[in-house]
Design a protein around this motif. Sequence first.
Motif, PDB file in Angstrom:
ATOM      1  N   ILE A  14       0.783  -1.455  -0.169  1.00 36.33           N
ATOM      2  CA  ILE A  14       0.068  -0.142  -0.010  1.00 36.33           C
ATOM      3  C   ILE A  14       1.201   0.936   0.165  1.00 36.33           C
ATOM      4  O   ILE A  14       2.089   1.460   0.787  1.00 36.33           O
ATOM      5  N   LEU A  15       0.566   2.393  -0.554  1.00 34.82           N
ATOM      6  CA  LEU A  15       1.435   3.393  -1.103  1.00 34.82           C
ATOM      7  C   LEU A  15       0.664   4.155  -1.028  1.00 34.82           C
ATOM      8  O   LEU A  15      -0.537   4.922  -1.157  1.00 34.82           O
ATOM      9  N   ALA A  16       1.045   5.095   0.054  1.00 37.82           N
ATOM     10  CA  ALA A  16       0.403   6.387   0.642  1.00 37.82           C
ATOM     11  C   ALA A  16       0.936   8.090   0.735  1.00 37.82           C
ATOM     12  O   ALA A  16       2.218   7.596   1.451  1.00 37.82           O
ATOM     13  N   THR A  17       0.349   9.065   0.140  1.00 41.30           N
ATOM     14  CA  THR A  17       1.018  10.316   0.327  1.00 41.30           C
ATOM     15  C   THR A  17       0.283  10.859   0.601  1.00 41.30           C
ATOM     16  O   THR A  17      -1.061  11.522   0.497  1.00 41.30           O
ATOM     17  N   PHE A  18       0.985  11.752   2.124  1.00 41.50           N
ATOM     18  CA  PHE A  18      -0.037  12.722   2.373  1.00 41.50           C
ATOM     19  C   PHE A  18       0.096  13.504   3.412  1.00 41.50           C
ATOM     20  O   PHE A  18       2.050  13.978   3.963  1.00 41.50           O
ATOM     21  N   VAL A  19       0.185  15.001   3.508  1.00 37.15           N
ATOM     22  CA  VAL A  19       0.385  16.031   4.318  1.00 37.15           C
ATOM     23  C   VAL A  19      -0.586  16.117   5.556  1.00 37.15           C
ATOM     24  O   VAL A  19      -1.548  16.829   4.574  1.00 37.15           O
ATOM     25  N   PHE A  20      -0.537  16.130   6.073  1.00 39.90           N
ATOM     26  CA  PHE A  20      -0.898  16.784   7.460  1.00 39.90           C
ATOM     27  C   PHE A  20      -1.028  18.449   7.435  1.00 39.90           C
ATOM     28  O   PHE A  20      -0.637  19.118   7.477  1.00 39.90           O
ATOM     29  N   GLY A  21      -3.062  18.184   7.649  1.00 39.46           N
ATOM     30  CA  GLY A  21      -2.842  19.676   7.671  1.00 39.46           C
ATOM     31  C   GLY A  21      -3.126  20.570   6.251  1.00 39.46           C
ATOM     32  O   GLY A  21      -4.249  21.441   6.156  1.00 39.46           O
ATOM     33  N   ALA A  22      -3.015  19.658   5.602  1.00 40.78           N
ATOM     34  CA  ALA A  22      -3.552  20.479   3.460  1.00 40.78           C
ATOM     35  C   ALA A  22      -3.777  19.512   2.439  1.00 40.78           C
ATOM     36  O   ALA A  22      -4.079  18.246   2.978  1.00 40.78           O
ATOM     37  N   PRO A  23      -4.993  19.432   2.202  1.00 42.46           N
ATOM     38  CA  PRO A  23      -5.293  18.443   1.155  1.00 42.46           C
ATOM     39  C   PRO A  23      -4.027  17.700   0.492  1.00 42.46           C
ATOM     40  O   PRO A  23      -3.020  18.081   0.391  1.00 42.46           O
ATOM     41  N   SER A  24      -4.932  16.306   0.272  1.00 44.28           N
ATOM     42  CA  SER A  24      -3.705  14.879  -0.091  1.00 44.28           C
ATOM     43  C   SER A  24      -4.732  14.462  -0.784  1.00 44.28           C
ATOM     44  O   SER A  24      -5.274  14.006  -0.920  1.00 44.28           O
ATOM     45  N   THR A  26      -4.343   9.840  -1.386  1.00 39.10           N
ATOM     46  CA  THR A  26      -4.017   8.429  -0.383  1.00 39.10           C
ATOM     47  C   THR A  26      -4.273   7.369  -0.929  1.00 39.10           C
ATOM     48  O   THR A  26      -5.022   7.047  -1.870  1.00 39.10           O
ATOM     49  N   THR A  27      -3.227   6.791  -2.003  1.00 35.58           N
ATOM     50  CA  THR A  27      -3.746   4.889  -2.681  1.00 35.58           C
ATOM     51  C   THR A  27      -3.946   4.043  -1.119  1.00 35.58           C
ATOM     52  O   THR A  27      -2.669   4.142  -0.716  1.00 35.58           O
ATOM     53  N   LEU A  28      -4.392   4.271  -1.436  1.00 36.92           N
ATOM     54  CA  LEU A  28      -5.096   3.014  -0.847  1.00 36.92           C
ATOM     55  C   LEU A  28      -4.494   1.222  -1.034  1.00 36.92           C
ATOM     56  O   LEU A  28      -4.084   1.136  -0.293  1.00 36.92           O
ATOM     57  N   ASN A  29      -5.158   1.186  -2.534  1.00 35.97           N
ATOM     58  CA  ASN A  29      -4.228   0.338  -3.068  1.00 35.97           C
ATOM     59  C   ASN A  29      -4.676   0.569  -4.579  1.00 35.97           C
ATOM     60  O   ASN A  29      -4.501   1.619  -5.101  1.00 35.97           O
ATOM     61  N   ALA A  30      -4.533  -0.182  -5.299  1.00 30.23           N
ATOM     62  CA  ALA A  30      -4.268  -0.270  -6.669  1.00 30.23           C
ATOM     63  C   ALA A  30      -5.286   0.097  -7.545  1.00 30.23           C
ATOM     64  O   ALA A  30      -5.522   0.550  -8.982  1.00 30.23           O
ATOM     65  N   THR A  31      -6.776  -0.192  -6.609  1.00 32.13           N
ATOM     66  CA  THR A  31      -8.147   0.346  -7.204  1.00 32.13           C
ATOM     67  C   THR A  31      -8.568   1.145  -6.808  1.00 32.13           C
ATOM     68  O   THR A  31      -9.853   1.812  -6.702  1.00 32.13           O
ATOM     69  N   GLU A  32      -7.729   2.408  -5.444  1.00 29.43           N
ATOM     70  CA  GLU A  32      -9.113   2.916  -4.553  1.00 29.43           C
ATOM     71  C   GLU A  32      -7.995   3.848  -4.104  1.00 29.43           C
ATOM     72  O   GLU A  32      -6.626   3.614  -3.911  1.00 29.43           O
ATOM     73  N   ASN A  49     -12.949   4.462  -6.768  1.00 31.22           N
ATOM     74  CA  ASN A  49     -11.855   3.646  -6.742  1.00 31.22           C
ATOM     75  C   ASN A  49     -12.302   4.040  -8.931  1.00 31.22           C
ATOM     76  O   ASN A  49     -12.404   4.442  -8.858  1.00 31.22           O
ATOM     77  N   SER A  50     -11.511   2.419  -8.942  1.00 34.21           N
ATOM     78  CA  SER A  50     -11.202   2.404 -10.694  1.00 34.21           C
ATOM     79  C   SER A  50     -12.428   2.350 -11.736  1.00 34.21           C
ATOM     80  O   SER A  50     -12.343   2.793 -12.695  1.00 34.21           O
ATOM     81  N   LYS A  51     -13.570   1.795 -11.186  1.00 32.01           N
ATOM     82  CA  LYS A  51     -14.952   2.042 -11.785  1.00 32.01           C
ATOM     83  C   LYS A  51     -15.652   3.611 -11.778  1.00 32.01           C
ATOM     84  O   LYS A  51     -16.393   3.440 -12.201  1.00 32.01           O
ATOM     85  N   GLY A  52     -15.105   4.099 -11.329  1.00 33.66           N
ATOM     86  CA  GLY A  52     -15.605   6.140 -11.422  1.00 33.66           C
ATOM     87  C   GLY A  52     -16.018   5.722 -10.103  1.00 33.66           C
ATOM     88  O   GLY A  52     -16.588   7.057 -10.511  1.00 33.66           O
ATOM     89  N   TYR A  53     -16.800   5.075  -9.409  1.00 35.64           N
ATOM     90  CA  TYR A  53     -17.656   5.809  -7.869  1.00 35.64           C
ATOM     91  C   TYR A  53     -16.784   6.109  -7.040  1.00 35.64           C
ATOM     92  O   TYR A  53     -15.602   5.786  -6.679  1.00 35.64           O
ATOM     93  N   ALA A  54     -17.413   7.386  -6.324  1.00 41.34           N
ATOM     94  CA  ALA A  54     -16.662   8.015  -5.421  1.00 41.34           C
ATOM     95  C   ALA A  54     -18.051   7.061  -3.979  1.00 41.34           C
ATOM     96  O   ALA A  54     -19.363   7.916  -3.625  1.00 41.34           O
ATOM     97  N   HIS A  55     -17.528   5.712  -3.807  1.00 42.79           N
ATOM     98  CA  HIS A  55     -17.940   4.795  -2.855  1.00 42.79           C
ATOM     99  C   HIS A  55     -18.007   5.652  -1.285  1.00 42.79           C
ATOM    100  O   HIS A  55     -18.797   4.814  -0.991  1.00 42.79           O
ATOM    101  N   ASP A  56     -17.196   6.622  -1.368  1.00 41.13           N
ATOM    102  CA  ASP A  56     -17.292   7.012   0.331  1.00 41.13           C
ATOM    103  C   ASP A  56     -16.914   7.980   0.528  1.00 41.13           C
ATOM    104  O   ASP A  56     -15.997   8.782  -0.243  1.00 41.13           O
ATOM    105  N   MET A  57     -18.184   9.035   0.787  1.00 38.62           N
ATOM    106  CA  MET A  57     -17.434  10.322   1.413  1.00 38.62           C
ATOM    107  C   MET A  57     -17.568  10.521   3.030  1.00 38.62           C
ATOM    108  O   MET A  57     -18.476  10.631   3.855  1.00 38.62           O
TER     109      MET A  57
END
Length: 584
Positions: A14-24, A26-32, A49-57
């Motif tokens: 799992i690759l993740a890049t983020f910045v605390f306090g700033a917009p970021s 994050t790569t959760l897995n290969a498809t999310e 996800n890669s199917k085009g859905y923002a399935h979680d807000m």
Amino acid sequence: MWYFQSYLLLTAGILATFVFGAPSVTTLNATEWQLSNGDPSCLFNVTINSKGYAHDMTWNGNNIVGNATGGYSDTGGKITFNFTSGPTIIEQTDEYIHVAFDSYLATVHYILMNDLAGHYQYVINNNLGNQGEVRSLYRFDPLQFHSGRTNIKNDYLPTIQYIEVGYKVQDETWQRRNGSYITKYDFSCFVRDLDYHGVYGDNIGAFIIAPGKDYYIGDHLKQELMLHRESATDDVVLLHMYHGSHYNSEFGHVIPRGKMWGPWLLYINDGDLENAKARSKQESDAWPYKWLGDTNYQNRGNVNGKLVLSDGRDASGAAVFLGDENGYETNNQGQTYQYTTYADDQGHFTFENVRKEKDYRLIAWSNGGKISDVDNIYNETTVITFNNTRGQTKDLGTIDWIIPKREIEWRIGDFDKKTLGLKYGGVPLEHGLSDKTPANLIYSIGESKTEDWYFAQSAQGNWTVIFDQSTKTNQTATLTLSFAGYTSQNGYGLGKDSYTYPEVTPTGLNVSMNQFLVGTISSENATDGALYRSATVAGGYYATRFTVPSEYFLTDKANRLDLTLTQNHRWRGIIWDALKLEWN
């Protein structure tokens, strides 16, 4: 001051890049992937996800999608924009992040600001080809959202329980046991009049704010479905139908590559409508958005001019439209960009912030008022060409609008492409309102009032206009019939969706003067979905003129015009604009 620190983490694939306090992002897995606004005081995350859905807000830890579908873009429920690659970071700062997801059909952009719950979004066409509908929508948790708001309706959404026990009478319309109806189309409105629309609950609200509407199809009277409860899933659905056809005649556009829809803002708050209203004003003041680094989007100018009728009158209050260079039927235009305005009392008009990468055609028509008798549409070959000078104003000067020289005998209604002034014209959206209009009607010129003519003619029968004996000899007349909408049987809500009725022939109207047949109207091409989808003001505009021979008129007694509906279906038929008789 926030404490900013960047991290790069690679564990368990799992690759993740983020910045605390700033917009970021994050790569959760290969498809999310998860986008975050980074604001610890009002944290908003969206997982795509890669199917085009923002399935979680999530907003402040609360998942507002729940078990619903989430957000996505598609072609009217047919093909979703499946992403072929993960997000490309267009720009990332401490204040905002801008990413793009590619698909074969279109590229979808998301922009998250660190001080804003929600996200901006826009879509760029890649290979959509010919389409009737292109849209973005958000399906939310029905347990959290119970109400909907447009600029003309603010009410509870029907519950799924009421829908399930109702009798389905047509497309997404159910009849209750008490005879009233539930239909999703009651949450429709005219898109260019809209400030914001959304769904909300006791402690949550989600609103679409679209201050720039040049990417919408259609003219001043383009209306669309804004939100509803999905009968199949119970999802609460917030729609952005920027290329929609719910109230149009059938159409399709070959959409040019690079066409941009948006940007718009999906705004999340605690359900406070006053707060959403204030945010809408803020977005309107900021449009066109300076943060969007697209040359064509930023390269804009103004267009102004003055319309004068050939009889010397100023085109007071006229509806003025700037659309496709080769465009004619304005309610269906939408390959590129369209602009609408109204002339002032002296006929002056101005279009502001017009995109300058293309040519336009200027079209105008009466919006009632001082020129309510004018039935013809100005559609000359005026083409506006901008150069690349930023901020340029294109002055078209005085434009002559030629109108026919005819002597009017009588007129019913105003020529404005709307039902206003007629019985039930302009009342709140209501399914089945045409049931209250008569099959047979007698209207007497000089005695009857405009409001005695009903907004719709839907049942088989005869509508009659009685007027004085003619004082003209050997003189033909022009009869103009103008429809604010024309809903045929074929193509809208029948066939497989009829549930009771078979496919039948189009709405038919026979036009007779003193029992002489003048002509017949029976068109599938003009049909729209307005009347059966609760419209009370307008649908797809349709007008025709008949030449009435002099020998059809009576000089010794009253004359009689008959408009006989010969082919019909319940909740389909004619939405009236106006009609008049003139001597040639």
